[in-house]
Design a protein around this motif. Structure first.
Motif, mmCIF file in Angstrom:
data_model
loop_
_atom_site.group_PDB
_atom_site.id
_atom_site.type_symbol
_atom_site.label_atom_id
_atom_site.label_comp_id
_atom_site.label_asym_id
_atom_site.label_seq_id
_atom_site.Cartn_x
_atom_site.Cartn_y
_atom_site.Cartn_z
ATOM 1 N N GLU A 3 0.860 -1.179 0.000
ATOM 2 C CA GLU A 3 0.000 0.000 0.000
ATOM 3 C C GLU A 3 0.896 1.228 0.000
ATOM 4 O O GLU A 3 1.843 1.310 0.784
ATOM 5 N N THR A 4 0.616 2.165 -0.879
ATOM 6 C CA THR A 4 1.432 3.365 -1.006
ATOM 7 C C THR A 4 0.588 4.588 -0.679
ATOM 8 O O THR A 4 -0.536 4.716 -1.152
ATOM 9 N N THR A 5 1.139 5.473 0.125
ATOM 10 C CA THR A 5 0.529 6.763 0.413
ATOM 11 C C THR A 5 1.528 7.811 -0.049
ATOM 12 O O THR A 5 2.689 7.778 0.364
ATOM 13 N N ALA A 6 1.117 8.706 -0.923
ATOM 14 C CA ALA A 6 2.037 9.701 -1.474
ATOM 15 C C ALA A 6 1.415 11.088 -1.403
ATOM 16 O O ALA A 6 0.189 11.234 -1.393
ATOM 17 N N HIS A 7 2.268 12.083 -1.349
ATOM 18 C CA HIS A 7 1.824 13.480 -1.332
ATOM 19 C C HIS A 7 2.956 14.338 -1.884
ATOM 20 O O HIS A 7 4.130 14.089 -1.607
ATOM 21 N N SER A 8 2.628 15.328 -2.661
ATOM 22 C CA SER A 8 3.623 16.306 -3.098
ATOM 23 C C SER A 8 2.993 17.685 -3.054
ATOM 24 O O SER A 8 1.776 17.831 -3.189
ATOM 25 N N ASP A 9 3.818 18.676 -2.842
ATOM 26 C CA ASP A 9 3.346 20.042 -2.695
ATOM 27 C C ASP A 9 4.513 20.968 -3.004
ATOM 28 O O ASP A 9 5.670 20.565 -2.921
ATOM 29 N N GLU A 10 4.236 22.182 -3.352
ATOM 30 C CA GLU A 10 5.285 23.173 -3.535
ATOM 31 C C GLU A 10 5.385 23.977 -2.253
ATOM 32 O O GLU A 10 4.399 24.560 -1.789
ATOM 33 N N VAL A 11 6.569 23.957 -1.640
ATOM 34 C CA VAL A 11 6.807 24.648 -0.375
ATOM 35 C C VAL A 11 8.085 25.462 -0.500
ATOM 36 O O VAL A 11 8.870 25.275 -1.424
ATOM 37 N N THR A 12 8.291 26.353 0.461
ATOM 38 C CA THR A 12 9.543 27.119 0.480
ATOM 39 C C THR A 12 10.690 26.203 0.913
ATOM 40 O O THR A 12 10.461 25.123 1.462
ATOM 41 N N ARG A 13 11.906 26.648 0.685
ATOM 42 C CA ARG A 13 13.066 25.872 1.138
ATOM 43 C C ARG A 13 13.030 25.698 2.647
ATOM 44 O O ARG A 13 13.366 24.637 3.172
ATOM 45 N N GLU A 14 12.608 26.745 3.369
ATOM 46 C CA GLU A 14 12.522 26.671 4.832
ATOM 47 C C GLU A 14 11.491 25.619 5.246
ATOM 48 O O GLU A 14 11.756 24.805 6.134
ATOM 49 N N GLU A 15 10.328 25.617 4.598
ATOM 50 C CA GLU A 15 9.301 24.622 4.921
ATOM 51 C C GLU A 15 9.782 23.205 4.597
ATOM 52 O O GLU A 15 9.550 22.273 5.375
ATOM 53 N N ALA A 16 10.474 23.045 3.475
ATOM 54 C CA ALA A 16 11.014 21.735 3.103
ATOM 55 C C ALA A 16 12.009 21.269 4.167
ATOM 56 O O ALA A 16 11.990 20.102 4.581
ATOM 57 N N SER A 17 12.862 22.171 4.637
ATOM 58 C CA SER A 17 13.830 21.845 5.674
ATOM 59 C C SER A 17 13.124 21.424 6.963
ATOM 60 O O SER A 17 13.520 20.456 7.611
ATOM 61 N N GLU A 18 12.078 22.142 7.339
ATOM 62 C CA GLU A 18 11.326 21.806 8.555
ATOM 63 C C GLU A 18 10.656 20.438 8.429
ATOM 64 O O GLU A 18 10.646 19.655 9.390
ATOM 65 N N LEU A 19 10.113 20.124 7.255
ATOM 66 C CA LEU A 19 9.491 18.816 7.039
ATOM 67 C C LEU A 19 10.525 17.692 7.138
ATOM 68 O O LEU A 19 10.265 16.638 7.736
ATOM 69 N N LEU A 20 11.703 17.907 6.564
ATOM 70 C CA LEU A 20 12.775 16.913 6.657
ATOM 71 C C LEU A 20 13.248 16.738 8.096
ATOM 72 O O LEU A 20 13.501 15.607 8.542
ATOM 73 N N GLN A 21 13.348 17.836 8.838
ATOM 74 C CA GLN A 21 13.771 17.752 10.236
ATOM 75 C C GLN A 21 12.736 17.011 11.075
ATOM 76 O O GLN A 21 13.089 16.220 11.961
ATOM 77 N N GLU A 22 11.460 17.242 10.793
ATOM 78 C CA GLU A 22 10.392 16.536 11.500
ATOM 79 C C GLU A 22 10.496 15.026 11.248
ATOM 80 O O GLU A 22 10.400 14.217 12.175
ATOM 81 N N LEU A 23 10.716 14.648 9.999
ATOM 82 C CA LEU A 23 10.886 13.243 9.657
ATOM 83 C C LEU A 23 12.117 12.668 10.354
ATOM 84 O O LEU A 23 12.073 11.569 10.917
ATOM 85 N N ALA A 24 13.222 13.409 10.335
ATOM 86 C CA ALA A 24 14.453 12.947 10.982
ATOM 87 C C ALA A 24 14.247 12.723 12.477
ATOM 88 O O ALA A 24 14.719 11.728 13.035
ATOM 89 N N ARG A 25 13.528 13.629 13.143
ATOM 90 C CA ARG A 25 13.254 13.471 14.577
ATOM 91 C C ARG A 25 12.459 12.191 14.834
ATOM 92 O O ARG A 25 12.743 11.454 15.774
#
Length: 83
Positions: A3-25
């Motif tokens: 089962e695959t769940t996918a999402h894409s969106d256009e975000v700022t570099r800062e928002e992309a960084s925050e999303l990656l940091q959230e995943l890393a945590r």
């Protein structure tokens, strides 16, 4: 069954960084990881060691325009005895 769940969106570099940091945590903590995919939260169970991969693609203007892509992959086997 996969089962695959996918999402894409256009975000700022800062928002992309925050999303990656959230995943890393989430991956960094012991136990389950609550991974946000769009408006959905999935609970995953990464073990202490995971497979990590990174791929960078650079396209030239001759292939439809300049574009760069980074793909990061984390993969692991699920331990059914811990479920």
């Amino acid at each position: 069954m996969a089962e695959t769940t996918a999402h894409s969106d256009e975000v700022t570099r800062e928002e992309a960084s925050e999303l990656l940091q959230e995943l890393a945590r989430e991956v960094h903590t012991e136990g389950t990881a609550a991974v946000r995919v769009g408006n959905k939260v999935l609970t995953l169970s990464p073990p202490s060691a995971v497979e990590y991969g990174i791929e960078v693609e650079e396209r030239s203007p001759m292939l439809g325009g300049d574009r760069e892509t980074i793909t990061v992959t984390l993969e692991w086997e699920i331990d059914e005895t811990e479920s």
